[in-house]
Scaffold this active site. Structure first.
Site, short mmCIF file in Angstrom:
data_model
loop_
_atom_site.label_atom_id
_atom_site.label_comp_id
_atom_site.label_asym_id
_atom_site.label_seq_id
_atom_site.Cartn_x
_atom_site.Cartn_y
_atom_site.Cartn_z
N ASP A 169 6.48 -0.40 7.77
CA ASP A 169 5.60 -0.22 6.58
C ASP A 169 5.08 0.98 5.95
O ASP A 169 3.87 1.01 6.01
CB ASP A 169 4.84 -1.48 6.14
CG ASP A 169 3.87 -1.80 5.17
OD1 ASP A 169 4.29 -1.42 4.28
OD2 ASP A 169 2.39 -2.71 4.88
N ARG A 189 3.39 -10.55 1.97
CA ARG A 189 3.68 -12.12 1.59
C ARG A 189 4.61 -12.41 1.25
O ARG A 189 5.43 -13.33 0.59
CB ARG A 189 2.49 -12.17 0.57
CG ARG A 189 2.62 -11.28 -0.65
CD ARG A 189 0.80 -11.36 -1.24
NE ARG A 189 0.21 -10.36 -0.32
CZ ARG A 189 -0.98 -9.65 -0.22
NH1 ARG A 189 -1.81 -10.59 -1.43
NH2 ARG A 189 -2.29 -9.25 0.25
N ASP A 237 2.90 -2.41 -1.53
CA ASP A 237 2.74 -2.12 -0.03
C ASP A 237 1.87 -4.19 0.45
O ASP A 237 2.17 -4.41 1.14
CB ASP A 237 1.48 -1.45 0.01
CG ASP A 237 1.10 -1.44 1.54
OD1 ASP A 237 1.75 -1.84 2.19
OD2 ASP A 237 -0.11 -0.64 1.85
N LYS A 281 1.01 4.52 1.67
CA LYS A 281 0.33 4.31 2.21
C LYS A 281 -0.51 5.84 2.70
O LYS A 281 0.27 6.52 2.53
CB LYS A 281 0.68 3.53 3.23
CG LYS A 281 0.59 2.50 3.68
CD LYS A 281 0.52 1.59 4.94
CE LYS A 281 0.93 -0.56 5.21
NZ LYS A 281 -0.61 -0.65 4.88
N GLU A 329 3.54 -6.37 1.05
CA GLU A 329 5.30 -6.84 0.80
C GLU A 329 5.55 -8.59 1.95
O GLU A 329 6.20 -8.88 2.20
CB GLU A 329 5.92 -5.56 1.22
CG GLU A 329 5.81 -5.48 2.66
CD GLU A 329 4.60 -5.26 3.40
OE1 GLU A 329 4.23 -4.59 2.75
OE2 GLU A 329 4.43 -5.06 5.06
N1 BES Z 1 0.86 -3.78 7.06
C1 BES Z 1 -0.68 -4.56 5.91
C2 BES Z 1 -1.18 -4.90 6.19
C3 BES Z 1 -1.90 -3.89 7.28
C4 BES Z 1 -3.39 -3.52 7.62
C5 BES Z 1 -1.61 -4.76 9.14
C6 BES Z 1 -3.60 -2.59 8.81
C7 BES Z 1 -2.07 -3.92 9.75
C8 BES Z 1 -3.52 -3.06 9.98
C9 BES Z 1 -0.13 -5.01 4.91
O1 BES Z 1 1.59 -5.18 3.95
C10 BES Z 1 -0.88 -4.11 3.53
O2 BES Z 1 0.06 -3.00 3.21
N2 BES Z 1 -1.16 -4.65 2.94
C11 BES Z 1 -2.31 -4.40 1.98
C12 BES Z 1 -2.29 -5.75 0.60
C13 BES Z 1 -3.02 -4.95 -0.47
C14 BES Z 1 -2.31 -4.11 -1.17
C15 BES Z 1 -3.62 -6.27 -1.39
C16 BES Z 1 -3.61 -4.59 2.48
O3 BES Z 1 -4.39 -5.40 3.04
O4 BES Z 1 -4.08 -3.34 2.53
ZN ZN Z 2 2.07 -4.84 6.40
ZN ZN Z 3 2.08 -2.75 3.29
#
Ligand code: BES
Ligand code: ZN
Ligand code: ZN
Length: 505
Positions: free
Chosen positions: A277, A358, A354, A284, A356
């Protein structure tokens, strides 16, 4: 790791490393009061061997603490390892699980390849459950993530033996022990997958690994890719997948026991399988991005759970679904502002690429229902917000149905894993209403991010009983402990399997 369970007294036991537990029997509430380490065995030969050591004041029997004696008098064992489990009054299965992990991790770097673990004798302790916990903990301790070290020396334990008091009920202890072996192996199977870097575990390779596991265990398995995802009109899943040169994989594993009630429940385990990711166009920060190889931990947990289910053979039908893709920025990648039409027909306005996980799960959950699922459970490293809320101790669990949650709560009591329930309530839905389509893929604010993610998923399960496990904070261990290495934890496998078994009819 070979495993064995024995019902014997300790005096004549030959062992490389005989492991006995000790607890702090002091009942004083004063933190400065001296500990009173006491062995958790009634075996007189062990008590004689280590009396001076326990009285020395050097060992307080706190969780994870160890004390080693060579050539203990009166015993045939070459070494005696005493492992602390904390306060005697609090002795529980998680402590036994940890102690077995501690013993194994003590042995590994010292090139000791055989561990003989003596189950404690303690009022009210269920010896069958304790035998299971011990062997589970041994597998947890045996795992190390150093697969790619060029000078790697495999220091896995060759033989782990649990010694049970002769008075125990042999049959029930042996049965529970066998379950522990299956669960421990399956958890480590999951951890090995999660440990793989993104270049060595693409969605296609994850599909191959799942198919190989299914073949070995005799489960039917299909692995689909781009054509089928488009044919099924999985517009949310495809939105994520389209940005990568690596094709996606939709993995469908089935467990269909002949003796299951044909009118009974059909459980679906749906996992997020993002093999890397980057965040996509909403990219990120570089710092720590390498960790995002573990963004398939939910999917890997489902593959591990299906492996255990295949061996434990509960009388209930189970479908395992993993939605696997890479989340990449590219000229073909989905963008903020895009609208994706999910398989259910719902229009999703993408606010952040990001978010993704869901997206792929939306179609995975809908597809599971189409395949006949009556009960859904999903697992995903879904949100950083869940890590903010619960840290790295508890994972989050969400439920739209009290009965499903009750099954899960009971499963946790057996697995010993830690999940904390978070709310699913309509007020949060307002945060994901789109002015251009049906819903947005983020809540728009950082507040309640784990919950708005769950509310998004809920749109695709409707009234079907559903549990959502957000394992972002606990699927990877950053700070190693005496009983578990740094790296993938394999969390959720044991709880999901117990949850599934609880529907056996
Ligand atoms: N894979 C990440 C979530 C994550 C964060 C997993 C830290 C493990 C450790 C997910 O896809 C993500 O990036 N989520 C975002 C959502 C936001 C953009 C609403 C997040 O949590 O920042
Ligand atoms: Zn993710
Ligand atoms: Zn993500």
């Amino acid at each position: 790791m070979k495993t064995d369970v024995k019902f014997e007294t300790l005096k004549s036991l030959e062992a490389e490393l005989l492991v006995v537990l000790a607890a702090d029997a002091s009942t004083s509430k004063d933190k400065n009061a001296a500990a009173e380490p006491a062995l958790l065995t009634n075996d007189a030969t062990v008590a004689g061997a280590d009396k001076p050591a326990l009285k020395s004041g050097e060992f307080s029997a706190s969780t994870g603490e160890t004390l080693l004696l060579h050539a203990p008098a009166e015993l045939k064992a070459r070494r005696l390892l005493i492992v602390g489990v904390g306060k005697a009054a609090k002795l529980s299965l998680p402590e036994i699980r940890k102690a077995a992990g501690v013993a194994v991790r003590f042995a590994k770097p010292r090139k000791i390849r055989q561990v003989t673990f003596v189950l404690p004798e303690h009022d009210g302790l269920d010896l069958a459950a304790a035998a299971r916990a011990a062997v589970e903990g041994a597998f947890v301790g045996d795992f190390d993530p150093d697969t790619y070290k060029s000078d790697r020396k495999d220091r896995s334990i060759e033989q782990f033996t649990v010694v049970v008091p002769v008075s125990a009920d042999k049959k029930s202890v042996e049965a529970a022990f066998r379950e522990g072996v299956i669960l421990g192996e399956s958890q480590n199977f999951t951890r090995a997958l999660v440990n793989e870097p993104g270049n060595r575990l693409t969605p296609t390779i994850l599909g191959e690994r799942a198919a190989a596991m299914c073949k070995e265990q005799g489960l039917p398995c299909e692995v689909y890719s781009t054509d089928k995802i488009k044919e099924l009109k999985m517009g949310a899943f495809w939105a994520v997948a389209q940005g990568s040169d690596e094709p996606p994989a939709l993995i469908v594993m089935r467990y269909e026991p002949k003796d299951a009630d044909k009118e009974g429940p059909v459980l679906a385990l749906v996992g997020k399988g993002i093999t890397f990711d980057t965040g996509g166009i909403s990219i990120k920060p570089a710092d720590g991005m390498e960790k995002m190889k573990y963004d398939m931990a939910g999917g890997a947990a489902m593959i591990g759970a299906m492996r255990a289910i295949a061996q434990l053979k509960p009388k209930v039908r189970v479908i395992g679904i993993v939605c696997s893709a890479e989340n990449m920025p590219s000229g073909k990648a989905y963008k903020p502002g895009d609208v994706a039409i999910a398989m259910s027909g719902k229009a999703i306005e993408v606010l952040n690429t990001d978010a993704e996980g869901r997206m792929v799960l939306a179609d995975g959950l809908h597809y599971a229902k189409q395949l006949g699922a009556t009960h859904l459970i999903d697992a995903a490293t879904l949100t950083g917000a869940c890590v903010v809320a619960l840290g790295m101790v508890n994972a989050g669990v969400f439920a739209n149905d009290e009965d499903s949650y009750e099954h899960f709560r009971k499963a946790l009591a057996i697995s010993g894993e830690r999940f904390w329930r978070l709310p699913v309530e309509d007020e949060y839905r307002e945060m994901i209403v789109s002015h251009i389509g049906d819903i947005t893929n983020t809540g728009g604010s950082r507040y309640g991010g784990a919950i708005t993610a769950a509310m998004f998923l809920k749109e695709f399960v409707d009234e079907t009983p559903w549990l959502h496990l957000d394992i972002a904070g606990v699927a990877w261990v950053d700070d190693p402990k005496p009983w578990i290495s740094k790296g993938p934890s394999g969390v959720a496998v044991r709880s999901i399997v117990e949850w599934a078994r609880s529907y056996e009819g």
